[in-house]
Motif scaffolding. Structure first.
Motif, PDB file in Angstrom:
ATOM      1  N   ALA A  65       0.961  -1.233  -0.107  1.00  0.00           N
ATOM      2  CA  ALA A  65       0.235   0.000  -0.135  1.00  0.00           C
ATOM      3  C   ALA A  65       0.886   1.057  -0.029  1.00  0.00           C
ATOM      4  CB  ALA A  65      -0.982   0.023   0.911  1.00  0.00           C
ATOM      5  N   VAL A  66       1.889   1.311   0.531  1.00  0.00           N
ATOM      6  CA  VAL A  66       2.635   2.430   0.882  1.00  0.00           C
ATOM      7  C   VAL A  66       3.465   2.541  -0.536  1.00  0.00           C
ATOM      8  CG1 VAL A  66       5.031   3.367   1.633  1.00  0.00           C
ATOM      9  CG2 VAL A  66       3.484   2.290   3.198  1.00  0.00           C
ATOM     10  N   GLU A  67       3.918   1.303  -1.334  1.00  0.00           N
ATOM     11  CA  GLU A  67       4.309   1.614  -2.501  1.00  0.00           C
ATOM     12  C   GLU A  67       3.503   2.222  -3.584  1.00  0.00           C
ATOM     13  OE1 GLU A  67       6.855   0.994  -5.724  1.00  0.00           O
ATOM     14  OE2 GLU A  67       7.468   0.581  -3.840  1.00  0.00           O
ATOM     15  N   LEU A  68       2.248   1.656  -3.506  1.00  0.00           N
ATOM     16  CA  LEU A  68       1.033   2.378  -4.363  1.00  0.00           C
ATOM     17  C   LEU A  68       1.082   3.826  -4.188  1.00  0.00           C
ATOM     18  CD1 LEU A  68      -1.869  -0.150  -3.811  1.00  0.00           C
ATOM     19  CD2 LEU A  68      -0.585   0.169  -6.062  1.00  0.00           C
ATOM     20  N   ALA A  69       1.029   4.206  -2.748  1.00  0.00           N
ATOM     21  CA  ALA A  69       0.737   5.689  -2.630  1.00  0.00           C
ATOM     22  C   ALA A  69       2.070   6.481  -2.985  1.00  0.00           C
ATOM     23  CB  ALA A  69       0.824   6.062  -1.029  1.00  0.00           C
ATOM     24  N   ALA A  70       3.204   5.958  -3.140  1.00  0.00           N
ATOM     25  CA  ALA A  70       4.473   6.467  -3.549  1.00  0.00           C
ATOM     26  C   ALA A  70       4.474   6.363  -5.024  1.00  0.00           C
ATOM     27  CB  ALA A  70       5.679   5.779  -2.763  1.00  0.00           C
ATOM     28  N   GLN A  71       3.989   5.492  -5.674  1.00  0.00           N
ATOM     29  CA  GLN A  71       3.815   5.506  -7.028  1.00  0.00           C
ATOM     30  C   GLN A  71       2.934   6.721  -7.529  1.00  0.00           C
ATOM     31  OE1 GLN A  71       2.752   1.721  -8.538  1.00  0.00           O
ATOM     32  NE2 GLN A  71       4.673   0.751  -7.840  1.00  0.00           N
ATOM     33  N   TYR A  72       1.905   6.735  -6.910  1.00  0.00           N
ATOM     34  CA  TYR A  72       0.953   7.732  -7.215  1.00  0.00           C
ATOM     35  C   TYR A  72       1.606   9.181  -7.140  1.00  0.00           C
ATOM     36  CZ  TYR A  72      -3.239  10.632  -6.917  1.00  0.00           C
ATOM     37  OH  TYR A  72      -3.966  11.659  -7.227  1.00  0.00           O
ATOM     38  N   LEU A  73       2.297   9.365  -6.238  1.00  0.00           N
ATOM     39  CA  LEU A  73       2.938  10.798  -5.805  1.00  0.00           C
ATOM     40  C   LEU A  73       4.013  10.852  -6.828  1.00  0.00           C
ATOM     41  CD1 LEU A  73       2.826  10.943  -2.041  1.00  0.00           C
ATOM     42  CD2 LEU A  73       1.361  12.410  -3.641  1.00  0.00           C
ATOM     43  N   LYS A  74       4.532   9.703  -7.718  1.00  0.00           N
ATOM     44  CA  LYS A  74       5.648   9.705  -8.536  1.00  0.00           C
ATOM     45  C   LYS A  74       6.983  10.098  -7.821  1.00  0.00           C
ATOM     46  CE  LYS A  74       3.040  11.569 -12.437  1.00  0.00           C
ATOM     47  NZ  LYS A  74       2.245  10.693 -12.207  1.00  0.00           N
ATOM     48  N   GLY A  75       6.938   9.193  -6.710  1.00  0.00           N
ATOM     49  CA  GLY A  75       8.303   8.964  -5.754  1.00  0.00           C
ATOM     50  C   GLY A  75       8.542   7.686  -5.156  1.00  0.00           C
ATOM     51  N   SER A  76       9.380   7.696  -4.403  1.00  0.00           N
ATOM     52  CA  SER A  76       9.977   6.270  -3.984  1.00  0.00           C
ATOM     53  C   SER A  76       9.086   6.111  -2.365  1.00  0.00           C
ATOM     54  CB  SER A  76      11.310   6.232  -3.564  1.00  0.00           C
ATOM     55  OG  SER A  76      11.871   7.278  -2.550  1.00  0.00           O
ATOM     56  N   PRO A  77       8.974   4.951  -2.171  1.00  0.00           N
ATOM     57  CA  PRO A  77       8.468   4.752  -0.596  1.00  0.00           C
ATOM     58  C   PRO A  77       9.367   5.663   0.435  1.00  0.00           C
ATOM     59  CG  PRO A  77       8.439   2.730  -1.638  1.00  0.00           C
ATOM     60  CD  PRO A  77       9.183   3.796  -2.890  1.00  0.00           C
ATOM     61  N   LYS A  78      10.840   5.546   0.369  1.00  0.00           N
ATOM     62  CA  LYS A  78      11.326   6.323   1.075  1.00  0.00           C
ATOM     63  C   LYS A  78      10.995   7.867   1.281  1.00  0.00           C
ATOM     64  CE  LYS A  78      16.246   7.353   2.577  1.00  0.00           C
ATOM     65  NZ  LYS A  78      17.378   7.010   2.323  1.00  0.00           N
ATOM     66  N   THR A  79      11.052   8.348   0.069  1.00  0.00           N
ATOM     67  CA  THR A  79      10.616   9.862  -0.027  1.00  0.00           C
ATOM     68  C   THR A  79       9.066  10.161   0.489  1.00  0.00           C
ATOM     69  OG1 THR A  79      11.936  10.195  -2.207  1.00  0.00           O
ATOM     70  CG2 THR A  79      10.398  11.706  -1.458  1.00  0.00           C
ATOM     71  N   PHE A  80       8.251   9.375  -0.049  1.00  0.00           N
ATOM     72  CA  PHE A  80       6.909   9.235   0.675  1.00  0.00           C
ATOM     73  C   PHE A  80       6.956   9.084   2.413  1.00  0.00           C
ATOM     74  CE2 PHE A  80       3.001   6.698   1.947  1.00  0.00           C
ATOM     75  CZ  PHE A  80       2.335   7.727   2.031  1.00  0.00           C
ATOM     76  N   LEU A  81       7.614   8.444   2.904  1.00  0.00           N
ATOM     77  CA  LEU A  81       7.589   8.235   4.291  1.00  0.00           C
ATOM     78  C   LEU A  81       8.289   9.310   5.181  1.00  0.00           C
ATOM     79  CD1 LEU A  81       7.901   4.319   4.480  1.00  0.00           C
ATOM     80  CD2 LEU A  81       5.817   5.626   4.949  1.00  0.00           C
ATOM     81  N   THR A  82       9.346   9.774   4.226  1.00  0.00           N
ATOM     82  CA  THR A  82      10.100  11.060   4.838  1.00  0.00           C
ATOM     83  C   THR A  82       9.244  12.297   4.969  1.00  0.00           C
ATOM     84  OG1 THR A  82      12.075  10.284   4.029  1.00  0.00           O
ATOM     85  CG2 THR A  82      12.094  12.628   4.466  1.00  0.00           C
ATOM     86  N   ASN A  83       8.181  12.389   4.038  1.00  0.00           N
ATOM     87  CA  ASN A  83       7.211  13.514   4.028  1.00  0.00           C
ATOM     88  C   ASN A  83       6.040  13.283   4.639  1.00  0.00           C
ATOM     89  OD1 ASN A  83       9.019  15.303   2.269  1.00  0.00           O
ATOM     90  ND2 ASN A  83       8.198  14.098   0.428  1.00  0.00           N
ATOM     91  N   THR A  84       6.016  12.014   5.417  1.00  0.00           N
ATOM     92  CA  THR A  84       4.962  11.868   6.173  1.00  0.00           C
ATOM     93  C   THR A  84       5.216  11.903   8.039  1.00  0.00           C
ATOM     94  OG1 THR A  84       4.249  10.083   4.628  1.00  0.00           O
ATOM     95  CG2 THR A  84       3.402   9.873   7.152  1.00  0.00           C
ATOM     96  N   ASN A  85       4.651  12.994   8.270  1.00  0.00           N
ATOM     97  CA  ASN A  85       4.729  13.131   9.773  1.00  0.00           C
ATOM     98  C   ASN A  85       3.835  12.384  10.691  1.00  0.00           C
ATOM     99  OD1 ASN A  85       2.146  14.620   9.379  1.00  0.00           O
ATOM    100  ND2 ASN A  85       2.915  16.700   9.971  1.00  0.00           N
ATOM    101  N   LEU A  86       2.801  11.826  10.162  1.00  0.00           N
ATOM    102  CA  LEU A  86       1.957  11.067  11.009  1.00  0.00           C
ATOM    103  C   LEU A  86       1.643   9.474  10.511  1.00  0.00           C
ATOM    104  CD1 LEU A  86       0.355  10.601  13.740  1.00  0.00           C
ATOM    105  CD2 LEU A  86      -1.526  11.507  12.396  1.00  0.00           C
ATOM    106  N   PHE A  87       2.002   8.364  10.885  1.00  0.00           N
ATOM    107  CA  PHE A  87       1.564   7.059  10.389  1.00  0.00           C
ATOM    108  C   PHE A  87       1.207   6.460  11.386  1.00  0.00           C
ATOM    109  CE2 PHE A  87       2.015   3.072   8.722  1.00  0.00           C
ATOM    110  CZ  PHE A  87       2.246   2.984   7.466  1.00  0.00           C
ATOM    111  N   VAL A  88      -0.315   5.986  11.193  1.00  0.00           N
ATOM    112  CA  VAL A  88      -0.929   5.197  12.393  1.00  0.00           C
ATOM    113  C   VAL A  88      -1.478   3.913  11.560  1.00  0.00           C
ATOM    114  CG1 VAL A  88      -1.607   6.928  13.934  1.00  0.00           C
ATOM    115  CG2 VAL A  88      -3.229   6.343  11.963  1.00  0.00           C
ATOM    116  N   HIS A  89      -1.709   2.820  12.273  1.00  0.00           N
ATOM    117  CA  HIS A  89      -2.158   1.627  11.771  1.00  0.00           C
ATOM    118  C   HIS A  89      -3.144   0.757  12.649  1.00  0.00           C
ATOM    119  CE1 HIS A  89       1.089  -0.543  13.800  1.00  0.00           C
ATOM    120  NE2 HIS A  89       0.261  -1.572  13.419  1.00  0.00           N
TER     121      HIS A  89
END
Length: 138
Positions: A65-89
């Motif tokens: 799911a993280v990979e899908l979000a990163a692809q949608y944002l045209k970036g890597s999972p690492k970049t996506f998570l670096t730009n995430t300030n709250l992650f809950v599951h």
């Protein structure tokens, strides 16, 4: 992307990804069949993604799911998570296990230490039938 791995809500145009603003807030729910990820950007824009769950290893569904979000944002999972300030599951796996009566044998060792858990077990028994070995003496 397959039909299962497709963005499922709030698509704004062919390239809605350019409209999202970091930092992101992310919520993930791991279910028995699907893992859902909801992304909220700094302006409150919402996107949702769905990937198949992997019951034997729920982490794989979250990472997909993280990979899908990163692809949608045209970036890597690492970049996506670096730009995430709250992650809950959260997970419905435990709830589904109880509902489907696939619970292994449970033992309670101390009513004092595990009072809350004991109450949960007793309440669960009322709903799902006997799932606890009461042969222990306290």
């Amino acid at each position: 992307m397959t039909a299962l791995d497709h963005l499922i809500c709030n698509e704004n145009g062919a390239d809605g990804s350019s409209m999202l603003v970091a930092p992101y807030r992310v919520g993930v729910d791991v279910g028995g069949t699907f893992t859902d990820l909801v992304l909220v950007d700094a302006r409150g824009e919402v996107r949702a993604f769905k990937s198949p769950s992997v019951p034997a290893n729920p982490t794989k569904g979250v990472l997909a799911a993280v990979e899908l979000a990163a692809q949608y944002l045209k970036g890597s999972p690492k970049t996506f998570l670096t730009n995430t300030n709250l992650f809950v599951h959260g997970s419905t796996i435990a709830t589904n296990t109880l509902l489907e009566k696939k619970v292994p044998r449970l033992d309670c060792w101390s009513r004092k230490v595990f009072a809350t858990r004991w109450k949960f077990v007793v309440q669960s028994e009322r709903i799902f039938g006997t799932i606890v070995d009461h042969s222990h003496k306290f």
